[in-house]
Design a protein around this motif. Sequence first.
Motif, PDB file in Angstrom:
ATOM      1  N   LEU A 174       0.843  -1.187   0.000  1.00  0.00           N
ATOM      2  CA  LEU A 174       0.000   0.000   0.000  1.00  0.00           C
ATOM      3  C   LEU A 174       0.879   1.237   0.000  1.00  0.00           C
ATOM      4  O   LEU A 174       1.892   1.304   0.705  1.00  0.00           O
ATOM      5  CB  LEU A 174      -0.918   0.010   1.228  1.00  0.00           C
ATOM      6  N   SER A 175       0.486   2.225  -0.777  1.00  0.00           N
ATOM      7  CA  SER A 175       1.235   3.473  -0.863  1.00  0.00           C
ATOM      8  C   SER A 175       0.994   4.333   0.375  1.00  0.00           C
ATOM      9  O   SER A 175      -0.159   4.570   0.758  1.00  0.00           O
ATOM     10  CB  SER A 175       0.823   4.238  -2.121  1.00  0.00           C
ATOM     11  N   VAL A 176       2.084   4.788   0.990  1.00  0.00           N
ATOM     12  CA  VAL A 176       1.943   5.662   2.166  1.00  0.00           C
ATOM     13  C   VAL A 176       1.315   6.982   1.760  1.00  0.00           C
ATOM     14  O   VAL A 176       0.559   7.586   2.529  1.00  0.00           O
ATOM     15  CB  VAL A 176       3.319   5.876   2.843  1.00  0.00           C
ATOM     16  N   HIS A 464      10.013   8.809   5.004  1.00  0.00           N
ATOM     17  CA  HIS A 464      10.937   7.672   5.078  1.00  0.00           C
ATOM     18  C   HIS A 464      10.395   6.406   4.412  1.00  0.00           C
ATOM     19  O   HIS A 464      11.188   5.543   4.020  1.00  0.00           O
ATOM     20  CB  HIS A 464      11.253   7.357   6.544  1.00  0.00           C
ATOM     21  N   VAL A 465       9.079   6.289   4.313  1.00  0.00           N
ATOM     22  CA  VAL A 465       8.478   5.053   3.799  1.00  0.00           C
ATOM     23  C   VAL A 465       7.619   5.364   2.577  1.00  0.00           C
ATOM     24  O   VAL A 465       6.734   6.218   2.634  1.00  0.00           O
ATOM     25  CB  VAL A 465       7.616   4.356   4.879  1.00  0.00           C
ATOM     26  N   GLN A 466       7.884   4.651   1.493  1.00  0.00           N
ATOM     27  CA  GLN A 466       7.121   4.844   0.252  1.00  0.00           C
ATOM     28  C   GLN A 466       5.894   3.939   0.205  1.00  0.00           C
ATOM     29  O   GLN A 466       4.826   4.359  -0.234  1.00  0.00           O
ATOM     30  CB  GLN A 466       8.050   4.553  -0.936  1.00  0.00           C
ATOM     31  N   ALA A 467       6.070   2.673   0.652  1.00  0.00           N
ATOM     32  CA  ALA A 467       4.955   1.718   0.632  1.00  0.00           C
ATOM     33  C   ALA A 467       5.241   0.644   1.689  1.00  0.00           C
ATOM     34  O   ALA A 467       6.376   0.485   2.159  1.00  0.00           O
ATOM     35  CB  ALA A 467       4.790   1.080  -0.753  1.00  0.00           C
ATOM     36  N   TYR A 468       4.201  -0.104   2.041  1.00  0.00           N
ATOM     37  CA  TYR A 468       4.343  -1.114   3.095  1.00  0.00           C
ATOM     38  C   TYR A 468       3.356  -2.244   2.835  1.00  0.00           C
ATOM     39  O   TYR A 468       2.358  -2.073   2.137  1.00  0.00           O
ATOM     40  CB  TYR A 468       4.065  -0.506   4.474  1.00  0.00           C
ATOM     41  N   TYR A 514       6.924  -4.166  -7.249  1.00  0.00           N
ATOM     42  CA  TYR A 514       5.789  -4.501  -6.402  1.00  0.00           C
ATOM     43  C   TYR A 514       4.768  -3.369  -6.288  1.00  0.00           C
ATOM     44  O   TYR A 514       3.630  -3.584  -5.874  1.00  0.00           O
ATOM     45  CB  TYR A 514       6.256  -4.860  -4.982  1.00  0.00           C
ATOM     46  N   ILE A 515       5.170  -2.146  -6.605  1.00  0.00           N
ATOM     47  CA  ILE A 515       4.231  -1.027  -6.488  1.00  0.00           C
ATOM     48  C   ILE A 515       4.159  -0.270  -7.810  1.00  0.00           C
ATOM     49  O   ILE A 515       5.156  -0.142  -8.531  1.00  0.00           O
ATOM     50  CB  ILE A 515       4.628  -0.048  -5.354  1.00  0.00           C
ATOM     51  N   GLY A 516       2.990   0.188  -8.126  1.00  0.00           N
ATOM     52  CA  GLY A 516       2.797   0.991  -9.326  1.00  0.00           C
ATOM     53  C   GLY A 516       2.914   2.465  -8.993  1.00  0.00           C
ATOM     54  O   GLY A 516       3.163   2.860  -7.849  1.00  0.00           O
ATOM     55  N   THR A 517       2.720   3.276  -9.992  1.00  0.00           N
ATOM     56  CA  THR A 517       2.780   4.720  -9.776  1.00  0.00           C
ATOM     57  C   THR A 517       1.400   5.252  -9.455  1.00  0.00           C
ATOM     58  O   THR A 517       0.393   4.805 -10.016  1.00  0.00           O
ATOM     59  CB  THR A 517       3.325   5.426 -11.032  1.00  0.00           C
TER      60      THR A 517
END
Length: 638
Positions: A174-176, A464-468, A514-517
């Motif tokens: 999930l995107s932060v 600090h966090v882009q996704a998790y 793993y993550i899209g834009t």
Amino acid sequence: MELPVGGHPADKYQNPKTMKTRVIILLAIFLSAFALLPDRVIKGTVTDGSHTPIAGVNVSIQGGGSGTVTDRAGRFAIRVPNLARALVFKKTGYKSLTMPVTSDSVLNVALTQATLKTEELADQILDHSKQPGQAEKSLAFNRVAAAPATFSGAVMQMQVPTESYKPINENGFLSVGQQPVTTFSVDVDRAAYSNVRRFLNSGQMPPEDAVRIEEMINYFDYNYPQPAGEHPLAITTETTDSPWNPGLKLVHIGLQAKTVSTENLPASNLVFLIDVSGSMSDPNKLPLLKQAFKLLVDQLRAEDKISLVAYAGSAGLVLPPTAGSEKKVIKDALDKLEAGGSTAGGEGIELAYGLAKKHFLPKGNNRVILATDGDFNVGISNESELQKLIEEKRKAGIFLSVMGFGMGNYKDSHVETLADKGNGNYAYIDNIQEARKEFVQEFGGTLFTIAKDVKIQIEFNPAHVQAYRLIGYENRALRNDEFNDDQKDAGDMGSGHTVTAIYEIVPKGVQTSYIGTTEALKYQQNHVRATGDSDEMMTVKVRYKKPDSEKSILFDLPVKAATLAFEKCSENLRFASAVAEFGLLLRGSEYKGKATYADVIQRARAAFGKDEEGYRSEFVQLVKTAQSLDGSQETARK
């Protein structure tokens, strides 16, 4: 005629029939005297050709009688009558072995791995289908089963018959920037691990939906600090690099419940609710259940009260409330239980709750302990109706724990839901060692709640966090607004319980498939600028209720954006991450990255710690078994 002393004719003149009779009488007396000698105990260890201990080997007396299974160290102890001639050793994937009983009290055995052909494997499956309670069940197979050794011949597609599991839709990243907050309920259940172990020890890969990674992680004890402040819970965190996804990181969160000594625990009002329907007749169901509950009875104190309700075609009271000091009375009642009939599960639950309410202890522990394979087919079989009943009783202070037994028609999806709704825990008992872990080693945690409705909410800092993504806990997810809702049910923690959660995170600026834009949120920019200079990576919030309260208490812990090298992290993180990686492999997760069984084994071995009970070393053996089975499948696919 001259007579010998005693007035009887000399031997050479004696009637042959009379002599034969005397010999038979003397032999009968000798054998009777021998038969009256006490049974003896034979102990030993079962290993394979490389001297590696084999767990789960069935050890029985030839011709019938009592039996046992080897523990994780391959050890066994069996009581043997003096007239017994041999012991039989059996385990799927190995050649059966019959060993004569000698005068020795120690018997060490080596089994040879078997190479099963498709026809032989099919015969084993059909033999199982003919066991009591299995005769009319269809076999619908969709997973590969094989011996832990090599597999020759065609591969047979198969699945454990009529078992049911809730579908798991694996958590994604999930995107932060879009969803900076995540919320879930704690989970102290450990049933998935022992159930997975049962599959692997029987030579089968588990169904993907049977693999709940959080329950596998939480099966093990971790050395977290005890709570030292006003709260009965303490939080511990660590951050390191992801071993299987280079460039990503792992955040390890440990929650420790306060440990209360047994003598200081409140008195218990326990109701054993035991399924004695026909489906419970197998040796790994009702017979194992009796042994397991006897271990629990041994832990009870004089101030504890226990009742016994059995249900099959109908439900009935087997034992009225009895003091924990009356152990023989309770065990005798357990021994009298026999399996037969259909399953009036709903009726049994109502009777058990009624009994618990009648003898309610206002300041004590009031709990129904349901033992079943979950195959309810008579009475309140509708799951939603059962949930409503259990939720109502939970609000009245009567909790529900569920102990699952057996295979073949095991309804994991059913019993897990019941335990979740009943403010209790859920365990799967696959052998007597698991029963000992549940009812002896972790007695307080199993039965005595320290904090209820425990929820965790985490807010990530986008600086600090882009996704998790949370590894596991798919069926424990909560909406963010439910964190503050005291009406929303959540998991409970018992004395000494630990809960471990692992997040995999994508640090700011790291590129991954793993993550899209996503487009940045227009109204969040000020928030990002405000937190940009902070060294906090995230904040962990915890809500819980005291066992006798309906109002939650909140506390939190900020977590710094500091990373430790993996080899410098605690044994807690290193072992828990190995279990998580194993779960990803068993599930065939799309997020497993570079995970391999060999890496899991290496990392787990390096984090054994004391391992006094051998659970962590047993884990490595299970990984090896899965590696062998999965290799057989890969070969078949090619």
